[in-house]
Design a protein around this motif. Structure first.
Motif, PDB file in Angstrom:
ATOM      1  N   GLU A  54       1.057   5.408   0.124  1.00 40.34           N
ATOM      2  CA  GLU A  54       0.246   6.490   0.692  1.00 40.34           C
ATOM      3  C   GLU A  54       0.964   7.824   0.538  1.00 40.34           C
TER       4      GLU A  54
ATOM      5  N   TYR B  77      -6.170   3.033   6.255  1.00 41.84           N
ATOM      6  CA  TYR B  77      -6.765   2.710   4.958  1.00 41.84           C
ATOM      7  C   TYR B  77      -7.974   1.789   5.070  1.00 41.84           C
TER       8      TYR B  77
ATOM      9  N   ILE C 135       0.856  -1.186   0.000  1.00 35.03           N
ATOM     10  CA  ILE C 135       0.000   0.000   0.000  1.00 35.03           C
ATOM     11  C   ILE C 135       0.891   1.235   0.000  1.00 35.03           C
TER      12      ILE C 135
ATOM     13  N   TYR D 157      -4.473   6.641  -1.025  1.00 32.38           N
ATOM     14  CA  TYR D 157      -3.933   5.286  -0.964  1.00 32.38           C
ATOM     15  C   TYR D 157      -3.973   4.630  -2.343  1.00 32.38           C
TER      16      TYR D 157
END
Length: 527
Positions: A64, A143, A62, A89
């Motif tokens: 960000e 998230y 992920i 995200y």
């Protein structure tokens, strides 16, 4: 004295933002502004970002990005603290359940002196993700959307203060506020709400006479989209007698009235309390009271102690409240406020102290508020008993924080107001909810620019009516490096365990649990 919420004062409130804007643009206030734009980027690997059951979990990278800002002002006429962040995200798997692609968080508090020694304006606004239920994942990742929704709140309050010579001081306040959620899924059953409240406090002025008094009155009219209007009224009179420089005894008599559809026999009644205050030094104080209200035995406690290295706070409250009230004025122990008290002995400038507090929070990994019971969505009035304590101790190369809490919420209004939030199968879930938890943190400075931190948190929620229990715990280990005055990097390794899936399964048992292990690297820059 009667306070009415007529249309004229409400219309006048619409002009207060213009008065605040004019004050903020004045030369006196602009001189003390400090605006700091920020940007952060991070990369996280999680083996269960959707917080699913272990057999359904799969790993995910992920990315960000987090642009944001802070705005501080501390002048004679204006005190302002505002911040905002936008989180974006990106996932390897775009169809990942229980996640979202972006969110925003903001907070603003302002206190402006419009007319010196007479009229002040206070405003608050905030937006962040909050728990939908106490019986679900507690430590959701940024998230994740599991058991969370976006809650936005605001309030605006003109405050009139007047001194009647050497006899008494008057404080009168009119407040307009609102709370709303993102309205998705079952959170639409919480609905938007607005309230108008008026209050006044009349205090005798301190003098050589050891006997003093206080009169208080407040009234709130609340309108909700889904459940109509309700009204609450509270009035009290207090006598206090100063025994010595440090000891004061006091007694209070009052009357409380609530207008709502009740599951109890009484919505109103008298209250009587007695207690004392003890202030041995300017940095230590205790206020303890006990008595009886129309709901039974009651009491309160507020104790604060601080010195150069230690700040601690213990509190106990017993009150009639609502979820929306807790969103507007959270009862959690504010970490930043505790640190501000701790640093006040060494950093006298309030703007520099506020910046030092934010830097300390970022380096130590401490959350904005110490561990507290979950304020879940509910449309019911409830009686809440809450005991909590917070403690921060700093040493030359390390610091320790500890907080504990225990709370009980008993629903006072009927179950029907929460039926759409919970469904008919779980209509009694919020009848009687007990929560308890603990949070312990340790921060060690490896060098002037590098520190390591450990944070351990555990909580448990129990519905006494249904027997459903929801345990959560989290352990995180972090390393923070301050590369220069404006650039900071961090590594975090965390393990989270909590309940997953629906509140109850088809057999009516507690939900299965989930586990998440994650490693995150973050770089944050002040521009």
């Amino acid at each position: 004295m009667t306070i009415t919420t007529a249309k004229l004062p409400l219309k006048a409130l619409r002009l207060t933002p213009f008065a605040l804007a004019a004050l903020m643009l004045s030369a006196e206030c602009r001189a003390d502004w400090k605006f700091t734009p920020t940007i952060g980027v991070s990369e996280t690997y999680s083996d269960n970002p959707g917080l699913q059951r272990d057999q359904e979990a799969h790993g995910q990278w992920i990315a960000e990005s987090t642009p944001g800002f802070t705005l501080l002002s501390r002048s004679r006429r204006l005190r302002l603290a505002a911040s905002g962040e936008w989180h974006f995200y990106a996932y390897d798997d775009k169809n990942l359940p229980n996640t979202h692609s972006r969110e925003r968080r903001y907070s603003a508090n302002a206190q402006a002196m419009l007319i010196e020694n007479l009229l002040t304006l206070e405003t608050r606004a905030s937006g962040a993700r909050q728990a939908i239920s106490a019986f679900g994942p507690r430590f959701t990742t940024p998230y994740s959307t599991f058991n969370s929704t976006d809650v936005q709140s605001w309030s605006i309050s003109p405050i009139l203060q007047h001194r009647f010579g050497s006899v008494a001081d008057l404080r009168a306040q009119l407040t307009r506020d609102g709370v709303k959620t993102d309205g998705r899924n079952q959170t639409s059953a919480f609905g938007n709400s607005f309230s108008t409240a008026g209050s006044f406090t009349l205090n005798s002025r301190q003098s050589t006479n050891p006997l003093g008094w206080t009169l208080q009155y407040s009234r709130q009219d609340m309108e909700t989209e889904r459940f109509g209007a309700s009204r609450s009224t509270n009035a009290s009179a207090t006598l206090h007698y100063r025994l010595s420089r440090t000891w004061t005894v006091l007694g209070t008599g009052g009357y409380d009235s609530y207008e709502y559809s009740s599951s109890h026999d009484r919505n109103a009644g008298r209250s009587l309390t007695a207690g004392f205050t003890w202030t041995p030094t300017a940095r230590t104080s205790v206020d303890a009271r006990f008595g009886h209200s129309y709901l039974g035995k009651t009491g309160s406690l507020q104790a604060v102690q601080r010195n150069r290295h230690l700040v601690s706070r213990v509190s106990y409250t017993d009150q009639v409240t609502t979820s929306r009230s807790q969103f507007l004025l959270p009862a959690a122990i504010d970490t930043a406020a505790l640190l501000d008290q701790l640093f006040s002995a060494t950093i006298t400038d309030p703007v520099l102290r506020a910046q030092a507090v934010q830097n300390y929070l970022a380096a130590s990994g401490l959350p904005p508020t110490l561990a507290d019971s979950v304020n879940y969505l509910s449309n019911r009035f409830m009686r809440e008993k809450r005991l909590q304590a917070g403690y921060i101790y700093t040493m030359p190369h390390s610091s320790v924080s500890l907080s504990v809490y225990k709370s009980e919420r008993v629903g006072l209004t009927t179950q029907q107001s929460d039926s759409e939030l919970l469904g008919t199968q779980l209509g009694s879930l919020n009848d009687n909810v007990r929560q308890k938890g603990i949070q312990a943190g340790f921060d060690y400075r490896l060098s002037p620019r590098t520190s390591a931190n450990l944070l351990v948190t555990g909580s448990r929620a129990l519905s006494l009516t249904t027997g459903i229990e929801s345990p959560n715990h989290q352990i995180s280990l972090g390393l923070t490096r301050q590369f220069d005055r404006k650039t900071r990097g961090s590594l975090e390794l965390r393990h989270v365990h909590g309940p997953s899936g629906a509140l109850i399964n088809s057999a009516g048992a507690a939900p299965a649990g989930y586990n998440e292990n994650a490693l995150a690297a973050t770089l944050a820059v002040q521009l």
